[in-house]
Design a protein around this motif. Sequence first.
Motif, mmCIF file in Angstrom:
data_model
loop_
_atom_site.group_PDB
_atom_site.id
_atom_site.type_symbol
_atom_site.label_atom_id
_atom_site.label_comp_id
_atom_site.label_asym_id
_atom_site.label_seq_id
_atom_site.Cartn_x
_atom_site.Cartn_y
_atom_site.Cartn_z
ATOM 1 N N THR A 13 -12.473 9.501 50.733
ATOM 2 C CA THR A 13 -12.035 10.596 49.862
ATOM 3 C C THR A 13 -12.344 10.261 48.414
ATOM 4 O OG1 THR A 13 -10.286 11.195 51.415
ATOM 5 C CG2 THR A 13 -10.064 12.010 49.157
ATOM 6 N N TYR A 14 -12.056 9.043 48.011
ATOM 7 C CA TYR A 14 -12.357 8.609 46.645
ATOM 8 C C TYR A 14 -13.857 8.693 46.369
ATOM 9 C CZ TYR A 14 -13.336 5.499 42.771
ATOM 10 O OH TYR A 14 -13.816 4.961 41.600
ATOM 11 N N GLN A 15 -14.666 8.190 47.285
ATOM 12 C CA GLN A 15 -16.120 8.213 47.102
ATOM 13 C C GLN A 15 -16.637 9.647 47.009
ATOM 14 O OE1 GLN A 15 -18.074 5.726 46.394
ATOM 15 N NE2 GLN A 15 -16.453 4.211 46.620
ATOM 16 N N ARG A 16 -16.114 10.513 47.843
ATOM 17 C CA ARG A 16 -16.545 11.913 47.824
ATOM 18 C C ARG A 16 -16.215 12.574 46.488
ATOM 19 N NH1 ARG A 16 -14.037 16.732 49.435
ATOM 20 N NH2 ARG A 16 -15.566 18.335 49.866
ATOM 21 N N LEU A 17 -14.986 12.398 46.024
ATOM 22 C CA LEU A 17 -14.593 12.998 44.750
ATOM 23 C C LEU A 17 -15.382 12.396 43.593
ATOM 24 C CD1 LEU A 17 -10.717 13.249 45.185
ATOM 25 C CD2 LEU A 17 -12.408 15.090 45.392
ATOM 26 N N SER A 18 -15.586 11.086 43.628
ATOM 27 C CA SER A 18 -16.318 10.407 42.551
ATOM 28 C C SER A 18 -17.766 10.860 42.459
ATOM 29 C CB SER A 18 -16.276 8.891 42.753
ATOM 30 O OG SER A 18 -14.968 8.433 42.624
ATOM 31 N N THR A 19 -18.371 11.166 43.598
ATOM 32 C CA THR A 19 -19.781 11.553 43.577
ATOM 33 C C THR A 19 -19.990 13.050 43.385
ATOM 34 O OG1 THR A 19 -19.839 11.667 45.990
ATOM 35 C CG2 THR A 19 -20.525 9.597 44.980
ATOM 36 N N GLN A 20 -19.007 13.871 43.756
ATOM 37 C CA GLN A 20 -19.191 15.320 43.657
ATOM 38 C C GLN A 20 -18.638 15.931 42.380
ATOM 39 O OE1 GLN A 20 -17.970 17.359 47.194
ATOM 40 N NE2 GLN A 20 -19.459 16.292 48.457
ATOM 41 N N LEU A 21 -17.823 15.194 41.664
ATOM 42 C CA LEU A 21 -17.277 15.699 40.402
ATOM 43 C C LEU A 21 -18.031 15.067 39.236
ATOM 44 C CD1 LEU A 21 -13.484 15.487 41.298
ATOM 45 C CD2 LEU A 21 -14.904 17.544 41.241
ATOM 46 N N ASP A 22 -18.248 15.829 38.214
ATOM 47 C CA ASP A 22 -18.989 15.360 37.038
ATOM 48 C C ASP A 22 -18.158 14.324 36.275
ATOM 49 O OD1 ASP A 22 -20.360 14.983 34.684
ATOM 50 O OD2 ASP A 22 -20.431 17.091 34.144
ATOM 51 N N ARG A 27 -12.504 12.241 35.393
ATOM 52 C CA ARG A 27 -12.443 10.820 35.755
ATOM 53 C C ARG A 27 -11.511 10.692 36.957
ATOM 54 N NH1 ARG A 27 -9.649 6.181 32.187
ATOM 55 N NH2 ARG A 27 -8.005 7.680 32.436
ATOM 56 N N VAL A 28 -12.002 10.023 38.001
ATOM 57 C CA VAL A 28 -11.211 9.835 39.212
ATOM 58 C C VAL A 28 -10.742 8.381 39.274
ATOM 59 C CG1 VAL A 28 -11.170 9.980 41.733
ATOM 60 C CG2 VAL A 28 -12.559 11.606 40.418
ATOM 61 N N ILE A 29 -9.430 8.199 39.392
ATOM 62 C CA ILE A 29 -8.834 6.872 39.548
ATOM 63 C C ILE A 29 -8.261 6.800 40.958
ATOM 64 C CG2 ILE A 29 -7.040 5.292 38.751
ATOM 65 C CD1 ILE A 29 -7.148 6.752 36.042
ATOM 66 N N TRP A 30 -8.518 5.703 41.640
ATOM 67 C CA TRP A 30 -8.045 5.544 43.010
ATOM 68 C C TRP A 30 -6.963 4.481 43.056
ATOM 69 C CZ3 TRP A 30 -10.867 2.271 47.132
ATOM 70 C CH2 TRP A 30 -10.277 2.465 48.377
ATOM 71 N N ALA A 31 -5.849 4.809 43.675
ATOM 72 C CA ALA A 31 -4.760 3.842 43.883
ATOM 73 C C ALA A 31 -4.480 3.771 45.378
ATOM 74 C CB ALA A 31 -3.511 4.260 43.124
ATOM 75 N N ALA A 32 -4.801 2.623 45.964
ATOM 76 C CA ALA A 32 -4.579 2.427 47.396
ATOM 77 C C ALA A 32 -3.403 1.502 47.663
ATOM 78 C CB ALA A 32 -5.847 1.874 48.048
ATOM 79 N N ASP A 33 -2.760 1.036 46.589
ATOM 80 C CA ASP A 33 -1.577 0.192 46.755
ATOM 81 C C ASP A 33 -0.685 0.332 45.527
ATOM 82 O OD1 ASP A 33 -2.564 -1.499 44.697
ATOM 83 O OD2 ASP A 33 -3.593 -2.757 46.166
ATOM 84 N N GLU A 34 0.478 -0.279 45.600
ATOM 85 C CA GLU A 34 1.468 -0.135 44.527
ATOM 86 C C GLU A 34 0.977 -0.714 43.206
ATOM 87 O OE1 GLU A 34 6.237 -0.828 43.815
ATOM 88 O OE2 GLU A 34 5.335 -1.393 45.720
ATOM 89 N N ARG A 35 0.238 -1.806 43.253
ATOM 90 C CA ARG A 35 -0.271 -2.411 42.009
ATOM 91 C C ARG A 35 -1.269 -1.496 41.299
ATOM 92 N NH1 ARG A 35 -2.273 -8.363 42.839
ATOM 93 N NH2 ARG A 35 -2.046 -7.591 44.933
ATOM 94 N N ALA A 36 -2.153 -0.880 42.070
ATOM 95 C CA ALA A 36 -3.125 0.044 41.487
ATOM 96 C C ALA A 36 -2.422 1.275 40.908
ATOM 97 C CB ALA A 36 -4.159 0.453 42.528
ATOM 98 N N LEU A 37 -1.388 1.736 41.585
ATOM 99 C CA LEU A 37 -0.607 2.860 41.072
ATOM 100 C C LEU A 37 0.044 2.495 39.741
ATOM 101 C CD1 LEU A 37 0.785 5.607 41.198
ATOM 102 C CD2 LEU A 37 2.504 4.579 42.709
ATOM 103 N N GLU A 38 0.631 1.319 39.659
ATOM 104 C CA GLU A 38 1.266 0.868 38.417
ATOM 105 C C GLU A 38 0.250 0.797 37.282
ATOM 106 O OE1 GLU A 38 4.087 -0.134 35.714
ATOM 107 O OE2 GLU A 38 4.414 0.614 37.741
ATOM 108 N N ARG A 39 -0.931 0.257 37.550
ATOM 109 C CA ARG A 39 -1.986 0.189 36.517
ATOM 110 C C ARG A 39 -2.361 1.583 36.017
ATOM 111 N NH1 ARG A 39 -4.227 -3.803 39.915
ATOM 112 N NH2 ARG A 39 -5.690 -2.258 40.708
ATOM 113 N N ALA A 40 -2.466 2.533 36.937
ATOM 114 C CA ALA A 40 -2.817 3.904 36.552
ATOM 115 C C ALA A 40 -1.718 4.530 35.695
ATOM 116 C CB ALA A 40 -3.062 4.752 37.800
#
Length: 148
Positions: A13-22, A27-40
């Motif tokens: 899903t992340y790859q699809r959005l990243s490649t199909q959106l300008d 800007r697409v940020i992906w969070a697959a865990d709690e640490r990535a969510l906190e960074r975002a």
Amino acid sequence: MYTLLLLSLAEATYQRLSTQLDPQTIRVIWAADERALERALVRGRLTVILVDLELPGWRGWHWSTQLHTDRRSRRTPQIALTGRPQAEECSAAFAAGFMAYLQQPVAIPTLLLHLDQACAPTHARRQPHSGIGAAEAEPAPSATRRTA
């Protein structure tokens, strides 16, 4: 520029959005865990948060509740994503404060409409909407990548 946070374990899903959106517009940020969510959340300035409701062991419903109470994200509109749409879940999503309930894979024109709606002044926002089976609109020319 829109900043879209995707809370999902699905890299596809992340790859699809990243490649199909300008990337100049969204800007697409992906969070697959709690640490990535906190960074975002620390980075801030999110336009909309896409929450996969079918996160195994990392329940999308749980994280949506947390995001609604966190001062850094409580005013950021959330869109629910599901691979298996159900009428009861759709109603529950709107009751939980999601602005939309969309089926995966997400139709890019539908997502763009919801991003525009998320940026509209609060008084101009429409009622919650289910993208399940909705007619697709044409995307804005600058919002999707062009292929030559």
